[in-house]
Design a protein around this motif. Structure first.
Motif, PDB file in Angstrom:
ATOM      1  N   GLY A 129      12.374 -30.508  39.236  1.00  7.46           N
ATOM      2  CA  GLY A 129      11.468 -29.534  39.832  1.00  7.46           C
ATOM      3  C   GLY A 129      11.785 -28.093  39.477  1.00  7.46           C
ATOM      4  O   GLY A 129      11.263 -27.170  40.125  1.00  7.46           O
ATOM      5  N   GLY A 130      12.603 -27.883  38.460  1.00 11.05           N
ATOM      6  CA  GLY A 130      13.066 -26.538  38.151  1.00 11.05           C
ATOM      7  C   GLY A 130      12.014 -25.604  37.604  1.00 11.05           C
ATOM      8  O   GLY A 130      12.255 -24.389  37.542  1.00 11.05           O
ATOM      9  N   PHE A 131      10.871 -26.125  37.232  1.00 14.24           N
ATOM     10  CA  PHE A 131       9.803 -25.254  36.748  1.00 14.24           C
ATOM     11  C   PHE A 131       8.652 -25.183  37.749  1.00 14.24           C
ATOM     12  O   PHE A 131       7.519 -24.854  37.386  1.00 14.24           O
ATOM     13  CB  PHE A 131       9.334 -25.706  35.366  1.00 14.24           C
ATOM     14  CG  PHE A 131      10.421 -25.622  34.334  1.00 14.24           C
ATOM     15  CD1 PHE A 131      10.825 -24.399  33.828  1.00 14.24           C
ATOM     16  CD2 PHE A 131      11.092 -26.768  33.917  1.00 14.24           C
ATOM     17  CE1 PHE A 131      11.850 -24.312  32.902  1.00 14.24           C
ATOM     18  CE2 PHE A 131      12.120 -26.691  32.993  1.00 14.24           C
ATOM     19  CZ  PHE A 131      12.509 -25.463  32.489  1.00 14.24           C
ATOM     20  N   GLY A 132       8.987 -25.472  39.000  1.00 11.21           N
ATOM     21  CA  GLY A 132       8.028 -25.318  40.079  1.00 11.21           C
ATOM     22  C   GLY A 132       8.278 -24.035  40.853  1.00 11.21           C
ATOM     23  O   GLY A 132       8.657 -23.010  40.281  1.00 11.21           O
ATOM     24  N   GLU A 133       8.095 -24.112  42.157  1.00 12.66           N
ATOM     25  CA  GLU A 133       8.247 -22.934  42.998  1.00 12.66           C
ATOM     26  C   GLU A 133       9.212 -23.196  44.133  1.00 12.66           C
ATOM     27  O   GLU A 133       9.387 -24.337  44.580  1.00 12.66           O
ATOM     28  CB  GLU A 133       6.893 -22.510  43.575  1.00 12.66           C
ATOM     29  CG  GLU A 133       5.921 -21.983  42.543  1.00 12.66           C
ATOM     30  CD  GLU A 133       4.684 -21.388  43.195  1.00 12.66           C
ATOM     31  OE1 GLU A 133       4.500 -21.584  44.424  1.00 12.66           O
ATOM     32  OE2 GLU A 133       3.900 -20.727  42.481  1.00 12.66           O
ATOM     33  N   VAL A 134       9.838 -22.133  44.585  1.00 15.61           N
ATOM     34  CA  VAL A 134      10.680 -22.152  45.778  1.00 15.61           C
ATOM     35  C   VAL A 134      10.231 -20.991  46.647  1.00 15.61           C
ATOM     36  O   VAL A 134      10.342 -19.836  46.260  1.00 15.61           O
ATOM     37  CB  VAL A 134      12.181 -21.998  45.433  1.00 15.61           C
ATOM     38  CG1 VAL A 134      13.013 -21.925  46.705  1.00 15.61           C
ATOM     39  CG2 VAL A 134      12.655 -23.152  44.551  1.00 15.61           C
ATOM     40  N   GLY A 135       9.673 -21.311  47.810  1.00 14.04           N
ATOM     41  CA  GLY A 135       9.192 -20.255  48.696  1.00 14.04           C
ATOM     42  C   GLY A 135       8.099 -19.406  48.088  1.00 14.04           C
ATOM     43  O   GLY A 135       8.043 -18.190  48.329  1.00 14.04           O
ATOM     44  N   GLY A 136       7.248 -20.013  47.279  1.00 16.82           N
ATOM     45  CA  GLY A 136       6.149 -19.283  46.668  1.00 16.82           C
ATOM     46  C   GLY A 136       6.519 -18.503  45.427  1.00 16.82           C
ATOM     47  O   GLY A 136       5.667 -17.845  44.831  1.00 16.82           O
ATOM     48  N   GLN A 137       7.780 -18.611  44.996  1.00 13.68           N
ATOM     49  CA  GLN A 137       8.242 -17.908  43.802  1.00 13.68           C
ATOM     50  C   GLN A 137       8.730 -18.916  42.761  1.00 13.68           C
ATOM     51  O   GLN A 137       9.134 -20.026  43.111  1.00 13.68           O
ATOM     52  CB  GLN A 137       9.379 -16.948  44.163  1.00 13.68           C
ATOM     53  CG  GLN A 137       8.975 -15.842  45.120  1.00 13.68           C
ATOM     54  CD  GLN A 137       7.909 -14.936  44.524  1.00 13.68           C
ATOM     55  OE1 GLN A 137       7.974 -14.570  43.349  1.00 13.68           O
ATOM     56  NE2 GLN A 137       6.918 -14.586  45.332  1.00 13.68           N
ATOM     57  N   PRO A 138       8.725 -18.552  41.481  1.00 15.38           N
ATOM     58  CA  PRO A 138       9.224 -19.479  40.454  1.00 15.38           C
ATOM     59  C   PRO A 138      10.665 -19.891  40.743  1.00 15.38           C
ATOM     60  O   PRO A 138      11.487 -19.071  41.156  1.00 15.38           O
ATOM     61  CB  PRO A 138       9.136 -18.652  39.164  1.00 15.38           C
ATOM     62  CG  PRO A 138       8.078 -17.637  39.432  1.00 15.38           C
ATOM     63  CD  PRO A 138       8.203 -17.300  40.897  1.00 15.38           C
ATOM     64  N   ASP A 139      10.939 -21.163  40.561  1.00 11.64           N
ATOM     65  CA  ASP A 139      12.281 -21.677  40.800  1.00 11.64           C
ATOM     66  C   ASP A 139      13.290 -20.903  39.949  1.00 11.64           C
ATOM     67  O   ASP A 139      13.117 -20.788  38.728  1.00 11.64           O
ATOM     68  CB  ASP A 139      12.331 -23.169  40.437  1.00 11.64           C
ATOM     69  CG  ASP A 139      13.596 -23.859  40.916  1.00 11.64           C
ATOM     70  OD1 ASP A 139      14.679 -23.382  40.552  1.00 11.64           O
ATOM     71  OD2 ASP A 139      13.487 -24.882  41.617  1.00 11.64           O
ATOM     72  N   PRO A 140      14.337 -20.359  40.541  1.00  9.27           N
ATOM     73  CA  PRO A 140      15.305 -19.562  39.759  1.00  9.27           C
ATOM     74  C   PRO A 140      16.026 -20.364  38.683  1.00  9.27           C
ATOM     75  O   PRO A 140      16.479 -19.798  37.688  1.00  9.27           O
ATOM     76  CB  PRO A 140      16.277 -19.031  40.809  1.00  9.27           C
ATOM     77  CG  PRO A 140      16.085 -19.898  42.007  1.00  9.27           C
ATOM     78  CD  PRO A 140      14.657 -20.340  41.976  1.00  9.27           C
ATOM     79  N   ARG A 141      16.129 -21.689  38.851  1.00 11.54           N
ATOM     80  CA  ARG A 141      16.765 -22.493  37.803  1.00 11.54           C
ATOM     81  C   ARG A 141      15.930 -22.479  36.533  1.00 11.54           C
ATOM     82  O   ARG A 141      16.453 -22.323  35.421  1.00 11.54           O
ATOM     83  CB  ARG A 141      16.960 -23.923  38.301  1.00 11.54           C
ATOM     84  CG  ARG A 141      17.887 -24.072  39.492  1.00 11.54           C
ATOM     85  CD  ARG A 141      17.840 -25.509  40.019  1.00 11.54           C
ATOM     86  NE  ARG A 141      16.495 -25.872  40.487  1.00 11.54           N
ATOM     87  CZ  ARG A 141      16.132 -27.098  40.842  1.00 11.54           C
ATOM     88  NH1 ARG A 141      17.007 -28.108  40.744  1.00 11.54           N
ATOM     89  NH2 ARG A 141      14.909 -27.332  41.273  1.00 11.54           N
ATOM     90  N   GLY A 142      14.627 -22.645  36.697  1.00 18.15           N
ATOM     91  CA  GLY A 142      13.735 -22.587  35.540  1.00 18.15           C
ATOM     92  C   GLY A 142      13.677 -21.201  34.939  1.00 18.15           C
ATOM     93  O   GLY A 142      13.614 -21.040  33.710  1.00 18.15           O
ATOM     94  N   ALA A 143      13.714 -20.192  35.794  1.00 19.68           N
ATOM     95  CA  ALA A 143      13.687 -18.817  35.296  1.00 19.68           C
ATOM     96  C   ALA A 143      14.923 -18.539  34.446  1.00 19.68           C
ATOM     97  O   ALA A 143      14.830 -17.928  33.369  1.00 19.68           O
ATOM     98  CB  ALA A 143      13.610 -17.844  36.471  1.00 19.68           C
TER      99      ALA A 143
END
Length: 343
Positions: free
Chosen positions: A274-288
């Motif tokens: 799920g690293g290219f999804g969202e966390v709390g409405g923001q892009p996942d920092p792992r994917g970023a």
């Protein structure tokens, strides 16, 4: 050929340009070009290091994607330059293909070797040759810049001096354009999907880790997701220290592409988590973090190859009759007939 059909299908499936299958989309290519130019050292020509040049290279870095759709033979000779499909062991397409470490000297030899192994060269791609060709063109451009600059500074004949200065302006414009082309292919080479048979979902291969086969994987990563997380400051912050020693063009190109190939499985593991999804409405920092690392790798490589091209340009001969750049810069040879042409 399958990649070209895929690109067309994705363009139809997604209305927004950000998710078309064009490596890094517009945002990523712009940022790679701009970050690299802004990081060039002061011993390179001033016309390459200005804010205007950085912005220009950012735009010109998109150019090979904008060439698409010209018809045949135009498209076939260009579209397959954007990728090289390696298997997990670094062989072109499959175990019948050559290792990337064993690239022949010429693209024609590469094509012939693949054909003899039953591999469609349109499926395989020829990104390493596109990178090497673009770098060699940049060396030629910079060699002319050296000669024209040196002779314009010492020429006392008003007519000749005016011609040298005008030709220098033309060459500077060509250099920016050609650096933009190199930037594009270096950018393609930093994107995992452009080095792998797993270029849009894992594909019809053994898949013990259960990686996605979604045909949206490639486009959504390099377009929509990258557009949300990437910034010039972040790309610049991730750039590595220059690596300029013991340069060999083919070895350097192969090593660069193999490094990117090594990020393919980590990409798919991160995508599965799920690293290219969202966390709390923001892009996942792992994917970023993953995305920015790849963009920064492209910018670092482009910076280094530009410096290396400038260094190499001092040691070549150009024009006809050929003159040595070093001799013109030393003032021991007059390049007039070699530059303007002797009919």
């Amino acid at each position: 050929m399958k990649r070209l059909f895929l690109a067309a299908a994705c363009a139809l499936a997604f209305a927004a340009p950000a998710v078309q299958v064009e490596a890094w989309g517009n945002t990523g290519h712009r940022l790679i070009g701009m970050a690299a130019v802004r990081a060039l050292p002061e011993d390179l020509p001033a016309f390459l290091r200005s804010p205007e040049a950085a912005a220009e290279i950012g735009e010109l870095s998109r150019e090979p994607d904008r060439w698409k759709g010209g018809g045949q033979p135009h498209d076939r000779e260009r579209d397959t330059a954007h990728f090289v499909d390696m298997d997990d062991e670094g062989r072109i397409m499959n175990d019948k293909g050559m290792s990337i470490d064993a690239l022949p000297r010429l693209k024609s030899e590469y094509d012939a070797a693949l054909q003899s192994a039953g591999i469609d060269v349109d499926d395989a791609g020829y990104l390493p040759y596109a990178i090497m060709d673009a770098w060699q063109q940049l060396v030629r451009d910079l060699a002319y810049v050296r000669v024209l600059t040196a002779q314009a500074n010492r020429e006392i004949d008003p007519g000749k001096k005016a011609w040298y200065l005008a030709d220098l302006r033309r060459r500077e414009a060509l250099t920016l354009r050609d650096l933009g082309v190199l930037s594009h292919y270096i950018g393609d080479g930093s994107q995992p999907h452009h080095t792998s048979i797993h270029y849009n979902g894992w594909g019809d291969y053994p898949n013990p880790e259960g990686f996605t086969n979604s045909r949206q994987t490639h486009g959504l990563f390099e377009g929509a997701f990258t557009g949300r997380v990437a910034s010039l400051q972040a790309v610049e912050a991730g750039m590595t220290a220059p690596s300029l020693e013991s340069f060999d063009l083919k070895r350097r190109t192969v090593a660069y592409l193999k490094t990117t190939l090594g990020t393919v499985v980590p990409f798919y593991r991160l995508e599965k988590a799920g690293g290219f999804g969202e966390v709390g409405g923001q892009p996942d920092p792992r994917g970023a973090e993953f995305t920015l690392a790849r963009l920064s790798a492209g910018a670092s490589e482009l910076r280094d190859l530009t410096v290396l091209a400038w260094r190499a340009s001092a040691d070549v001969s150009i024009g006809w009759p050929a003159v040595k750049v070093a001799e013109v810069e030393a003032g021991t040879v007059d390049p007039w007939l070699s530059m303007i042409g002797e009919d």
